[in-house]
Design a protein around this motif. Sequence first.
Motif, PDB file in Angstrom:
ATOM      1  N   THR A  33     -19.043 -50.519  22.178  1.00 44.69           N
ATOM      2  CA  THR A  33     -19.273 -51.405  21.034  1.00 44.69           C
ATOM      3  C   THR A  33     -20.714 -51.905  20.985  1.00 44.69           C
ATOM      4  OG1 THR A  33     -18.633 -53.491  19.989  1.00 44.69           O
ATOM      5  CG2 THR A  33     -18.417 -53.364  22.383  1.00 44.69           C
ATOM      6  N   LYS A  34     -21.228 -52.008  19.771  1.00 40.53           N
ATOM      7  CA  LYS A  34     -22.608 -52.468  19.597  1.00 40.53           C
ATOM      8  C   LYS A  34     -22.774 -53.928  20.013  1.00 40.53           C
ATOM      9  CE  LYS A  34     -21.839 -53.836  14.771  1.00 40.53           C
ATOM     10  NZ  LYS A  34     -22.251 -53.652  13.363  1.00 40.53           N
ATOM     11  N   TYR A  35     -21.668 -54.662  20.056  1.00 39.45           N
ATOM     12  CA  TYR A  35     -21.756 -56.091  20.367  1.00 39.45           C
ATOM     13  C   TYR A  35     -22.185 -56.346  21.808  1.00 39.45           C
ATOM     14  CZ  TYR A  35     -19.484 -56.733  15.883  1.00 39.45           C
ATOM     15  OH  TYR A  35     -19.200 -56.714  14.544  1.00 39.45           O
ATOM     16  N   LYS A  36     -21.977 -55.383  22.694  1.00 33.34           N
ATOM     17  CA  LYS A  36     -22.367 -55.607  24.085  1.00 33.34           C
ATOM     18  C   LYS A  36     -23.877 -55.495  24.262  1.00 33.34           C
ATOM     19  CE  LYS A  36     -22.151 -51.003  26.232  1.00 33.34           C
ATOM     20  NZ  LYS A  36     -21.481 -50.202  27.277  1.00 33.34           N
ATOM     21  N   HIS A  37     -24.578 -54.960  23.269  1.00 32.94           N
ATOM     22  CA  HIS A  37     -26.018 -54.773  23.363  1.00 32.94           C
ATOM     23  C   HIS A  37     -26.805 -55.890  22.681  1.00 32.94           C
ATOM     24  CE1 HIS A  37     -25.378 -50.880  25.129  1.00 32.94           C
ATOM     25  NE2 HIS A  37     -24.679 -50.461  24.084  1.00 32.94           N
ATOM     26  N   ARG A  38     -26.132 -56.935  22.260  1.00 29.53           N
ATOM     27  CA  ARG A  38     -26.861 -58.062  21.651  1.00 29.53           C
ATOM     28  C   ARG A  38     -27.714 -58.733  22.719  1.00 29.53           C
ATOM     29  NH1 ARG A  38     -22.548 -61.152  17.639  1.00 29.53           N
ATOM     30  NH2 ARG A  38     -22.716 -59.692  15.908  1.00 29.53           N
ATOM     31  N   LYS A  39     -28.983 -58.846  22.431  1.00 28.00           N
ATOM     32  CA  LYS A  39     -29.881 -59.384  23.454  1.00 28.00           C
ATOM     33  C   LYS A  39     -29.899 -60.908  23.425  1.00 28.00           C
ATOM     34  CE  LYS A  39     -34.182 -59.210  20.748  1.00 28.00           C
ATOM     35  NZ  LYS A  39     -35.556 -58.676  20.704  1.00 28.00           N
ATOM     36  N   CYS A  40     -30.265 -61.475  24.545  1.00 27.09           N
ATOM     37  CA  CYS A  40     -30.455 -62.909  24.670  1.00 27.09           C
ATOM     38  C   CYS A  40     -31.719 -63.118  25.496  1.00 27.09           C
ATOM     39  CB  CYS A  40     -29.244 -63.574  25.330  1.00 27.09           C
ATOM     40  SG  CYS A  40     -28.881 -62.952  26.989  1.00 27.09           S
ATOM     41  N   PHE A  41     -32.135 -64.365  25.645  1.00 28.10           N
ATOM     42  CA  PHE A  41     -33.333 -64.681  26.419  1.00 28.10           C
ATOM     43  C   PHE A  41     -33.196 -64.093  27.821  1.00 28.10           C
ATOM     44  CE2 PHE A  41     -35.983 -67.504  29.048  1.00 28.10           C
ATOM     45  CZ  PHE A  41     -37.182 -67.418  28.360  1.00 28.10           C
ATOM     46  N   GLY A  42     -34.201 -63.338  28.243  1.00 29.80           N
ATOM     47  CA  GLY A  42     -34.157 -62.681  29.540  1.00 29.80           C
ATOM     48  C   GLY A  42     -33.985 -61.173  29.435  1.00 29.80           C
ATOM     49  N   TYR A  43     -33.628 -60.709  28.224  1.00 24.39           N
ATOM     50  CA  TYR A  43     -33.414 -59.283  28.010  1.00 24.39           C
ATOM     51  C   TYR A  43     -34.173 -58.807  26.772  1.00 24.39           C
ATOM     52  CZ  TYR A  43     -29.598 -59.418  31.418  1.00 24.39           C
ATOM     53  OH  TYR A  43     -28.854 -59.566  32.573  1.00 24.39           O
ATOM     54  N   ASN A 103     -22.329 -58.756  32.997  1.00 25.06           N
ATOM     55  CA  ASN A 103     -21.070 -58.605  32.261  1.00 25.06           C
ATOM     56  C   ASN A 103     -21.241 -59.075  30.826  1.00 25.06           C
ATOM     57  OD1 ASN A 103     -19.928 -57.777  34.658  1.00 25.06           O
ATOM     58  ND2 ASN A 103     -19.034 -59.785  35.123  1.00 25.06           N
ATOM     59  N   VAL A 104     -20.339 -58.627  29.970  1.00 24.98           N
ATOM     60  CA  VAL A 104     -20.332 -59.089  28.580  1.00 24.98           C
ATOM     61  C   VAL A 104     -18.912 -59.516  28.219  1.00 24.98           C
ATOM     62  CG1 VAL A 104     -20.706 -58.487  26.168  1.00 24.98           C
ATOM     63  CG2 VAL A 104     -22.211 -57.552  27.914  1.00 24.98           C
ATOM     64  N   LEU A 105     -18.776 -60.762  27.749  1.00 23.24           N
ATOM     65  CA  LEU A 105     -17.498 -61.252  27.247  1.00 23.24           C
ATOM     66  C   LEU A 105     -17.588 -61.302  25.731  1.00 23.24           C
ATOM     67  CD1 LEU A 105     -14.695 -62.394  27.948  1.00 23.24           C
ATOM     68  CD2 LEU A 105     -15.726 -64.680  27.919  1.00 23.24           C
ATOM     69  N   ILE A 106     -16.737 -60.522  25.088  1.00 18.14           N
ATOM     70  CA  ILE A 106     -16.798 -60.395  23.628  1.00 18.14           C
ATOM     71  C   ILE A 106     -15.679 -61.200  22.973  1.00 18.14           C
ATOM     72  CG2 ILE A 106     -16.678 -58.750  21.716  1.00 18.14           C
ATOM     73  CD1 ILE A 106     -17.841 -56.657  23.531  1.00 18.14           C
ATOM     74  N   GLN A 107     -15.998 -61.742  21.819  1.00 17.45           N
ATOM     75  CA  GLN A 107     -15.143 -62.602  20.998  1.00 17.45           C
ATOM     76  C   GLN A 107     -14.956 -63.972  21.652  1.00 17.45           C
ATOM     77  OE1 GLN A 107     -11.966 -61.820  17.581  1.00 17.45           O
ATOM     78  NE2 GLN A 107     -11.219 -61.144  19.567  1.00 17.45           N
ATOM     79  N   LYS A 108     -16.100 -64.607  21.935  1.00 22.50           N
ATOM     80  CA  LYS A 108     -16.068 -65.965  22.457  1.00 22.50           C
ATOM     81  C   LYS A 108     -15.724 -66.961  21.355  1.00 22.50           C
ATOM     82  CE  LYS A 108     -19.723 -65.171  25.892  1.00 22.50           C
ATOM     83  NZ  LYS A 108     -21.086 -65.569  26.311  1.00 22.50           N
ATOM     84  N   THR A 109     -16.007 -66.569  20.109  1.00 27.18           N
ATOM     85  CA  THR A 109     -15.701 -67.437  18.974  1.00 27.18           C
ATOM     86  C   THR A 109     -14.861 -66.673  17.963  1.00 27.18           C
ATOM     87  OG1 THR A 109     -17.718 -66.810  17.780  1.00 27.18           O
ATOM     88  CG2 THR A 109     -17.854 -68.713  19.262  1.00 27.18           C
ATOM     89  N   VAL A 110     -14.161 -67.412  17.138  1.00 32.81           N
ATOM     90  CA  VAL A 110     -13.342 -66.817  16.080  1.00 32.81           C
ATOM     91  C   VAL A 110     -13.513 -67.630  14.805  1.00 32.81           C
ATOM     92  CG1 VAL A 110     -11.610 -65.869  17.643  1.00 32.81           C
ATOM     93  CG2 VAL A 110     -11.327 -68.179  16.774  1.00 32.81           C
ATOM     94  N   VAL A 111     -13.243 -66.991  13.668  1.00 29.71           N
ATOM     95  CA  VAL A 111     -13.207 -67.683  12.376  1.00 29.71           C
ATOM     96  C   VAL A 111     -11.743 -67.904  12.038  1.00 29.71           C
ATOM     97  CG1 VAL A 111     -13.773 -67.557   9.935  1.00 29.71           C
ATOM     98  CG2 VAL A 111     -15.377 -66.659  11.621  1.00 29.71           C
ATOM     99  N   GLU A 112     -11.302 -69.146  12.117  1.00 26.13           N
ATOM    100  CA  GLU A 112      -9.882 -69.448  11.886  1.00 26.13           C
ATOM    101  C   GLU A 112      -9.551 -69.571  10.404  1.00 26.13           C
ATOM    102  OE1 GLU A 112      -8.432 -71.802  15.828  1.00 26.13           O
ATOM    103  OE2 GLU A 112      -9.602 -72.979  14.399  1.00 26.13           O
TER     104      GLU A 112
END
Length: 297
Positions: free
Chosen positions: A170-180, A249-258
């Motif tokens: 999934t493309k979501y695991k490649h989202r960068k953050c500070f440090g990458y 590691n990558v944790l996906i779907q930390k948030t949801v739209v209810e």
Amino acid sequence: MRSVREIYFPHLSSLQQRYLRVAAYCRVSTKHDEQLSSLAAQEAYYENYIRNHTNWELAGIYVDQGTGRNILKRNQFQQMLTDCRQGKIDLILTKSITRFGRNTLDVLNCFRELKHLGVDVHFEIEKHYLSNPRSELLMTVLTAISQEESRQKSQNIRWGIQRSFENEDTKYKHRKCFGYCHDQNGSLVVNAAQAEIVRLIYDLRLEGWSLRQIANELAIRGIRSPRGSQRWGPETLNKILNNEKYTGNVLIQKTVVEDFLNGKQRRNRGQENQYLIADSHPAIIERDMFDRVCIKK
């Protein structure tokens, strides 16, 4: 059906019947080039249409870019309503009922207020006027249909995203953050300079420093925040200290739209499945250190 110039406004005097202040409302849901072109065409169309009526005065062209689910988030729409309340508009022209919104309750409340203010609305596609005695029932049905279409579209998009979560590529695991940063293939690689700052933040936290103390220390050292600010906010530091991505590691779907109508992201506390992809990229922080920092909070 009567022509627009023959609309009857019972709240206006006979003199005002011959002179109308007319506005137009246009909206597109995205900023894609083709939609922006459509928006420009709508603006030009309504401006010419209004100016070609000798007994009309152009009261304004109100334009928004964004979703129709939340009326409050559309600045130009709110400005148009304000101008209506101030008695500056007699008639609003718009392409369709869906341009006003897709939230049935919000749209109906808006229509009722406009009726109370004596402001009429002409919906071009539906060929309907708000002043029509039967408008309440028709508007309720049409806006309900529009809301349901929006809900189904939201569900389809959500289904597609969730299926992509289940794919380890999934493309979501490649989202960068500070440090990458991204390599030439779009994969995450360590940004050496930023990684040293991340490690410093974790070291100070393990030594018992508060978020405010860490922020002050970074400022003293002249280290700017991820957004380039001289000061680091506590929330920025907290996100870094809670981001498992630094362990590889990558944790996906930390948030949801209810609620699809407001579109607000909420923390996923079990409402939906989460997906953990282990060892997906190089680590900056040892997992033991990450766990110790989490325990220390």
